[in-house]
Scaffold this motif. Structure first.
Motif, PDB file in Angstrom:
ATOM      1  N   LYS A 179      -5.675  -4.798 -10.353  1.00 58.62           N
ATOM      2  CA  LYS A 179      -5.169  -3.882  -9.327  1.00 58.62           C
ATOM      3  C   LYS A 179      -4.280  -4.612  -8.322  1.00 58.62           C
ATOM      4  O   LYS A 179      -3.299  -4.068  -7.817  1.00 58.62           O
ATOM      5  CB  LYS A 179      -6.334  -3.204  -8.610  1.00 58.62           C
ATOM      6  CG  LYS A 179      -6.962  -2.058  -9.394  1.00 58.62           C
ATOM      7  CD  LYS A 179      -8.044  -1.379  -8.593  1.00 58.62           C
ATOM      8  CE  LYS A 179      -8.585  -0.165  -9.325  1.00 58.62           C
ATOM      9  NZ  LYS A 179      -9.654   0.522  -8.561  1.00 58.62           N
ATOM     10  N   ARG A 183      -0.536  -3.613  -7.488  1.00 59.34           N
ATOM     11  CA  ARG A 183      -0.192  -3.221  -6.125  1.00 59.34           C
ATOM     12  C   ARG A 183       0.835  -4.152  -5.491  1.00 59.34           C
ATOM     13  O   ARG A 183       1.864  -3.711  -4.961  1.00 59.34           O
ATOM     14  CB  ARG A 183      -1.461  -3.173  -5.262  1.00 59.34           C
ATOM     15  CG  ARG A 183      -1.235  -2.583  -3.862  1.00 59.34           C
ATOM     16  CD  ARG A 183      -2.527  -2.479  -3.074  1.00 59.34           C
ATOM     17  NE  ARG A 183      -3.046  -3.781  -2.682  1.00 59.34           N
ATOM     18  CZ  ARG A 183      -4.103  -4.365  -3.228  1.00 59.34           C
ATOM     19  NH1 ARG A 183      -4.755  -3.768  -4.208  1.00 59.34           N
ATOM     20  NH2 ARG A 183      -4.527  -5.550  -2.823  1.00 59.34           N
ATOM     21  N   LYS A 189       0.905   2.356  -5.781  1.00 57.42           N
ATOM     22  CA  LYS A 189      -0.075   2.686  -4.756  1.00 57.42           C
ATOM     23  C   LYS A 189      -1.472   2.680  -5.359  1.00 57.42           C
ATOM     24  O   LYS A 189      -1.649   2.752  -6.576  1.00 57.42           O
ATOM     25  CB  LYS A 189       0.232   4.063  -4.168  1.00 57.42           C
ATOM     26  CG  LYS A 189       1.585   4.156  -3.479  1.00 57.42           C
ATOM     27  CD  LYS A 189       1.860   5.583  -3.035  1.00 57.42           C
ATOM     28  CE  LYS A 189       3.248   5.695  -2.415  1.00 57.42           C
ATOM     29  NZ  LYS A 189       3.574   7.102  -2.036  1.00 57.42           N
ATOM     30  N   HIS A 190      -2.493   2.610  -4.503  1.00 52.97           N
ATOM     31  CA  HIS A 190      -3.878   2.523  -4.966  1.00 52.97           C
ATOM     32  C   HIS A 190      -4.249   3.693  -5.881  1.00 52.97           C
ATOM     33  O   HIS A 190      -4.824   3.495  -6.956  1.00 52.97           O
ATOM     34  CB  HIS A 190      -4.835   2.486  -3.771  1.00 52.97           C
ATOM     35  CG  HIS A 190      -6.281   2.468  -4.170  1.00 52.97           C
ATOM     36  ND1 HIS A 190      -6.909   1.343  -4.663  1.00 52.97           N
ATOM     37  CD2 HIS A 190      -7.220   3.471  -4.203  1.00 52.97           C
ATOM     38  CE1 HIS A 190      -8.171   1.627  -4.956  1.00 52.97           C
ATOM     39  NE2 HIS A 190      -8.383   2.911  -4.681  1.00 52.97           N
ATOM     40  N   ILE A 193      -2.570   3.418  -9.298  1.00 52.75           N
ATOM     41  CA  ILE A 193      -3.230   2.406 -10.140  1.00 52.75           C
ATOM     42  C   ILE A 193      -4.497   2.990 -10.759  1.00 52.75           C
ATOM     43  O   ILE A 193      -4.762   2.829 -11.953  1.00 52.75           O
ATOM     44  CB  ILE A 193      -3.575   1.146  -9.309  1.00 52.75           C
ATOM     45  CG1 ILE A 193      -2.305   0.520  -8.741  1.00 52.75           C
ATOM     46  CG2 ILE A 193      -4.352   0.140 -10.151  1.00 52.75           C
ATOM     47  CD1 ILE A 193      -2.547  -0.532  -7.682  1.00 52.75           C
TER      48      ILE A 193
END
Length: 298
Positions: A179, A183, A189-190, A193
């Protein structure tokens, strides 16, 4: 001077004569001259600090050495040495050997694997198959599992319950690392992902270099924005050369259009998943022969 056929006949007579000799009795007296010529096989050592003393007497150890197993490392564990000396290669080892080869472990990797996890020889084959099936149920492909087993030889020695705990930890640590790449280096973006990983779990085990190279080509060369890539993360699960070949062919034909808001839109999903025939007919509007001729110019 004797002729060749006469020599062969004499040899045959000698051999036939030997067949007629009565077998020696174990109680028959032996002369001193005969006694000193008798060479007995050395007995197995009652105890030893090295497996090398047993290799000449054990077919199992001999075959393990041929596979590349380092007995000098295994003999440091007395329980391991005792285990190997009790095993029969055909009955106890061969089936596990074939199982690992079918899983994807190469011949030149077996020696290192067995040196590290000799205890796998004491495992029940059905239990090993159950553990592989469990990993497959977690959306790991056969290639993924082979890679995991190569990197962690003890993985298949864990029970399903313990494997579940270890895999959870492994995925958690790996997910944090992957991640971070998505990122910080790729700009996702979170929530983007999380969406991609949920859809394609294999992205957790993707090679970082392959990941960044694919993203760089799709985003910077093909000009596909982040929000489109997020919808079709399958592109990260495709060989980059395949993406390049098809994109270049579409560019050559003036059909490399990946914006869904514009006419003649080509989705990334279809770009990477369709066989050549359908790709050419539906997306490139050309023949497979035209595609093959184009590839020869690259």
């Amino acid at each position: 001077m004797s002729k060749p056929w006469q020599t062969r006949s004499l040899s045959q007579n000698v051999l036939e004569g030997l067949d007629d000799l009565p077998p020696l009795s174990p109680l028959q007296p032996v002369s001193e001259e005969e006694a000193v010529q008798i060479i007995a096989d050395p007995p197995l050592p009652p105890s030893s600090f090295t497996l090398r003393d047993y290799v000449d007497h054990s077919e199992t150890l001999q075959k393990l050495v041929l596979l590349g197993v380092d007995l000098s490392k295994i003999e440091k564990h007395p329980d391991a040495a005792n285990l190997l000396l009790r095993l029969d290669f055909e009955k106890d080892i061969k089936q596990i050997l074939l199982f690992l080869k079918d899983l994807g472990i190469e011949d030149n990797q077996l020696g290192t694997f067995f040196t590290k996890n000799y205890a796998i020889f004491s495992e029940d084959l059905e239990n090993l198959k159950t553990r592989v099936a469990y990993l497959q149920s977690k959306n790991f492909s056969k290639a993924d599992i082979a890679q995991m087993v190569r990197n962690a030889p003890f993985l298949l020695s864990f029970s399903v319950e313990r494997l579940d705990n270890r895999l959870g930890f492994f995925q958690k640590e790996l997910e944090l690392s992957v991640k971070k790449v998505y990122r910080l280096e790729l700009g996702f973006k979170h929530n983007e992902i999380q969406h991609m990983i949920t859809k394609i779990p294999k992205m957790l085990t993707a090679n970082k270099r392959k990941l960044t190279e694919t993203f760089d080509y799709v985003h910077n060369v093909m000009r596909v924005p982040h929000h489109i890539i997020v919808k079709f993360p399958q592109v990260f699960n495709t060989r980059l050369f395949k993406v390049k070949e098809r994109h270049l062919f579409l560019t050559y034909l003036g059909r490399a259009q990946y914006d869904p808001a514009k006419p003649n839109y080509i989705s990334l999903d279809k770009l990477v998943s369709m066989p050549d025939e359908i790709f050419c007919e539906e997306m490139a509007k050309a023949s497979v022969q035209d595609f093959e001729k184009f590839l020869k110019t690259l």
